[in-house]
Write a protein that holds these residues in place. Structure first.
Motif, mmCIF file in Angstrom:
data_model
loop_
_atom_site.group_PDB
_atom_site.id
_atom_site.type_symbol
_atom_site.label_atom_id
_atom_site.label_comp_id
_atom_site.label_asym_id
_atom_site.label_seq_id
_atom_site.Cartn_x
_atom_site.Cartn_y
_atom_site.Cartn_z
ATOM 1 N N GLU A 49 49.983 14.709 82.986
ATOM 2 C CA GLU A 49 48.794 15.557 83.082
ATOM 3 C C GLU A 49 49.188 17.020 82.982
ATOM 4 O O GLU A 49 50.186 17.464 83.533
ATOM 5 N N LEU A 50 48.369 17.770 82.246
ATOM 6 C CA LEU A 50 48.613 19.187 82.023
ATOM 7 C C LEU A 50 47.334 19.931 82.358
ATOM 8 O O LEU A 50 46.264 19.572 81.874
ATOM 9 N N GLY A 51 47.418 20.934 83.215
ATOM 10 C CA GLY A 51 46.244 21.704 83.601
ATOM 11 C C GLY A 51 45.747 22.574 82.452
ATOM 12 O O GLY A 51 46.517 23.001 81.589
ATOM 13 N N GLU A 52 44.454 22.834 82.475
ATOM 14 C CA GLU A 52 43.854 23.684 81.448
ATOM 15 C C GLU A 52 44.521 25.051 81.475
ATOM 16 O O GLU A 52 44.677 25.669 82.517
ATOM 17 N N GLY A 53 44.964 25.517 80.318
ATOM 18 C CA GLY A 53 45.663 26.788 80.209
ATOM 19 C C GLY A 53 47.174 26.675 80.395
ATOM 20 O O GLY A 53 47.894 27.646 80.197
ATOM 21 N N SER A 54 47.672 25.499 80.740
ATOM 22 C CA SER A 54 49.105 25.298 80.985
ATOM 23 C C SER A 54 49.823 24.781 79.747
ATOM 24 O O SER A 54 49.204 24.241 78.840
ATOM 25 N N SER A 55 51.148 24.941 79.770
ATOM 26 C CA SER A 55 51.992 24.492 78.658
ATOM 27 C C SER A 55 53.137 23.647 79.171
ATOM 28 O O SER A 55 53.518 23.737 80.340
ATOM 29 N N ILE A 56 53.701 22.867 78.268
ATOM 30 C CA ILE A 56 54.896 22.078 78.549
ATOM 31 C C ILE A 56 55.771 22.130 77.300
ATOM 32 O O ILE A 56 55.257 22.143 76.181
ATOM 33 N N VAL A 57 57.093 22.201 77.492
ATOM 34 C CA VAL A 57 58.030 22.178 76.370
ATOM 35 C C VAL A 57 58.750 20.836 76.406
ATOM 36 O O VAL A 57 59.285 20.428 77.431
ATOM 37 N N LEU A 58 58.733 20.147 75.268
ATOM 38 C CA LEU A 58 59.324 18.822 75.148
ATOM 39 C C LEU A 58 60.450 18.834 74.126
ATOM 40 O O LEU A 58 60.401 19.590 73.151
#
Length: 128
Positions: A49-58
């Motif tokens: 899950e990713l919050g609105e406005g958030s980022s993740i690097v994969l």
């Protein structure tokens, strides 16, 4: 005298990994025809899950994909749910891509049964 030459295999596209940044830009209700007033919405990237406005690097295989999921839920005694998914192939994208997922939630009970609420989720997927 026997000379044996051994060379290391070159890295193929299948063996390389690419850093991919995914940003959950927004989740917006586009229309609501008497489905409900209290809502939960969520965006997911490869199951997280990713919050609105958030980022993740994969770190993704160059031949792999990034899986996106959008969910909306009308919260009452009998919740109504909607979801949409998309897969973005790393090899087929340029520097970045913006992906929209459209989610429809259908009222399942009462006098407004069958009415719909529509949501639009926006994700940005970019190579970094």
């Amino acid at each position: 005298m026997l000379v044996l030459a051994v060379s290391a295999p070159s890295l193929s596209a299948a063996g390389k990994t690419v850093k991919v940044k995914v940003t959950f830009i927004s989740a917006d209700m586009v229309s609501n025809n008497h489905v409900g007033n209290e809502w939960w919405s969520g965006g997911f990237v490869n199951g997280k899950e990713l919050g609105e406005g958030s980022s993740i690097v994969l770190n993704v295989s160059a031949s792999g994909s990034v899986n996106l999921k959008a969910e909306a839920q009308e919260q009452d005694k009998y919740p109504d749910n909607g979801a949409a998914t998309a897969s973005v192939k790393v090899s087929s994208m340029g520097k970045s891509i913006t992906k929209a997922l459209n989610v429809t939630v259908v009222e399942n009970r009462g006098r407004y049964s069958g009415n719909t609420a529509k949501w639009k989720f926006i994700f940005k997927v970019e190579k970094v």
